[in-house]
Enzyme design. Structure first.
Site, PDB file in Angstrom:
ATOM      1  N   GLU A   1     -24.358  64.025  25.215  1.00 32.31           N
ATOM      2  CA  GLU A   1     -23.571  65.153  25.714  1.00 32.31           C
ATOM      3  C   GLU A   1     -22.232  64.597  26.178  1.00 32.31           C
ATOM      4  O   GLU A   1     -22.169  63.538  26.813  1.00 32.31           O
ATOM      5  CB  GLU A   1     -24.279  65.856  26.873  1.00 32.31           C
ATOM      6  CG  GLU A   1     -23.459  66.973  27.529  1.00 32.31           C
ATOM      7  CD  GLU A   1     -24.176  67.572  28.731  1.00 32.31           C
ATOM      8  OE1 GLU A   1     -25.414  67.767  28.648  1.00 32.31           O
ATOM      9  OE2 GLU A   1     -23.494  67.829  29.752  1.00 32.31           O
TER      10      GLU A   1
ATOM     11  N   GLU B   1     -15.508  69.084  34.207  1.00 28.33           N
ATOM     12  CA  GLU B   1     -16.371  69.877  35.067  1.00 28.33           C
ATOM     13  C   GLU B   1     -15.731  69.932  36.452  1.00 28.33           C
ATOM     14  O   GLU B   1     -15.097  68.976  36.888  1.00 28.33           O
ATOM     15  CB  GLU B   1     -17.764  69.259  35.183  1.00 28.33           C
ATOM     16  CG  GLU B   1     -18.605  69.360  33.930  1.00 28.33           C
ATOM     17  CD  GLU B   1     -20.015  68.815  34.154  1.00 28.33           C
ATOM     18  OE1 GLU B   1     -20.963  69.615  34.202  1.00 28.33           O
ATOM     19  OE2 GLU B   1     -20.144  67.581  34.286  1.00 28.33           O
TER      20      GLU B   1
END
Length: 454
Positions: free
Chosen positions: A266, A271
């Protein structure tokens, strides 16, 4: 008035008022210039013997030129042999510092190459949301993180305004939450984007305190249309403001070639958290990037390359920023606004199994094996096609928001975490009202030449 009977230059015999001497010799003024600095002729003209003044001989300073070579310089006669190191040591340190800096610059430049790219996607949303490119993922299961939102395809949560894509979280219908035994079944409606039933069905149960997802939001991806294997991505976006919001720009493998998450990897480009700058873990003034990889979920090596970047005297919700990724077979890095402002950098100089430094076995004693050894490439699992995801999550039970910090109104391990979060809505929902949405101005993807037909 009191007068001193002493001076620094001579003894002065007091003169009584009314005497002949008092008419010729003035009284001593204690505030006048000291006698030593007064020319002697001033007193010589007076009758010094009659007053008893004993004046010292006036002396003057006579300067003279100092002849060259007559001043002694004892420090030149004998030198300390250690004295030279006062100069040598700083120069050596300076040389070493320049050498190290030069090596680091050279090492960085030799690995980051100006590749040739083919355009894969250039999206500015000027014609709306193209369903041929973007998949609106509709699910209820929290995407493995225990997130509180249900993602929808409704214009309430995802729409285009003033040329920008808007992802806006909103409250769930309170009347639905208050209905005991109420069930949402996306499989019956035929709109669930997951093949797993537990991501498509949820309901209320007053007995055990569970409720349906208390918030609605959106998640957009290029899963069915665009992916790259090595290349570049740039997303120009403004992040949301609001407690417990979790905006993200990230990537998942198109095909799980090496197995279930996180075996196939991933890539988290960006974020953040919607909380303000006072939040203990960092709010919307901080973004982070990382890679997820490991032999199982309990041994995810994300923490080995997780890097945070703080905004300078501002937040990432106060304006638009470009969140970028550059990825090749030799390295991968993320950046903000310019490639020079890197966030996370990982060099594929050795196999990631070695970089992860995984234990021999997991907590239950099962031996861990390298799932990537058969590829023979150090970049594995980041050597397959990945697609792009943009979303705004709300809350979670995976530790992204730390328990007991900054007034968090739920506990991750609680079976009623969703309900606890919902019941605190009067605290956190007002913080969403001003700028509780993520705005995306443009999305660009490029494929590195030599791969995927480029």
């Amino acid at each position: 008035m009191f007068h001193s009977s002493q001076t620094t230059t001579a003894d002065i015999t007091p003169v009584r008022p009314g005497t002949p001497e008092s008419d010729t010799v003035p009284r001593t003024n204690p505030f006048a210039t000291p006698y030593a600095s007064v020319p002697g002729s001033r007193f010589e003209s007076r009758n010094a013997s009659s007053t008893g003044l004993q004046l010292q001989e006036q002396r003057y300073f006579h300067s003279r030129r100092v002849k060259k070579g007559t001043v002694e310089k004892p420090w030149t006669k004998k030198k300390d042999p250690r004295e030279k190191w006062v100069t040598i040591i700083p120069l050596v340190g300076l040389f070493i510092g320049l050498a190290v800096s030069g090596f680091l610059i050279w090492d960085g430049l030799k690995t980051v190459v100006n590749h040739t790219y083919c355009p894969v996607l250039e999206e500015d949303f000027s014609t709306g949301i193209d369903d041929r490119i973007w998949t609106k993922e509709v699910e209820l299961g929290g995407y493995g993180n225990g997130q509180f939102e249900m993602t929808t395809s409704d214009e309430e949560n995802i729409f285009v305004k003033d040329g920008n894509l808007i992802i806006k979280p909103t409250l769930q219908d309170e009347s639905l939450i208050n209905q005991d035994k109420f069930v949402i079944n996306l499989m019956d409606d035929g709109i669930c984007s997951s093949e797993k039933w537990y991501n498509c069905i949820t309901g209320n149960n007053a007995t055990n305190g569970t409720i349906i997802n208390p918030v609605k939001s959106a998640r957009l991806s290029t899963r069915s249309s665009r992916s790259i294997k090595y290349g570049r991505i740039e997303v120009e976006a403004k992040l949301p403001t609001g407690d417990w919001l979790w905006p993200a720009i990230w990537m998942l493998p198109r095909d799980a070639v090496y197995g279930s998450w996180p075996k196939s990897g991933e890539i988290d480009i960006m974020e953040s958290r919607g909380n303000n700058w006072t939040y203990s873990q960092g709010g919307n003034n901080i973004v982070s990037s990382t890679l997820h990889w490991g032999p199982n979920a309990a041994n995810d090596a994300w923490w080995r390359n997780n890097v945070k970047r703080k905004a300078l005297h501002t937040t990432y919700s106060s304006g638009f920023h470009t969140f970028g990724l550059e990825w090749s077979e030799k390295y991968i890095f993320t950046y903000i606004d310019t490639r020079l402002l890197q966030v996370m950098y990982t060099h594929f100089s050795k196999p990631l199994w070695e970089s992860g430094n995984f234990p021999l076995s997991d907590s239950n004693g099962t031996r861990l094996t390298d799932p990537w050894s058969q590829s023979g490439r150090p970049a594995t699992p980041f050597d397959e096609d990945f697609y792009l995801i943009i979303n705004v999550a709300v809350g979670s039970t995976n530790g992204w928001f730390k328990d007991g910090a900054s007034g968090k109104p739920w506990v991750d391990t609680s079976p009623t975490a969703r309900k606890d979060f919902w019941e605190a809505r009067n605290q956190w929902y007002p913080t969403w009202e001003k700028n509780g949405q993520m705005e995306i101005r443009s999305v660009k993807m490029w494929q590195q030449k030599g791969y995927n037909g480029c």
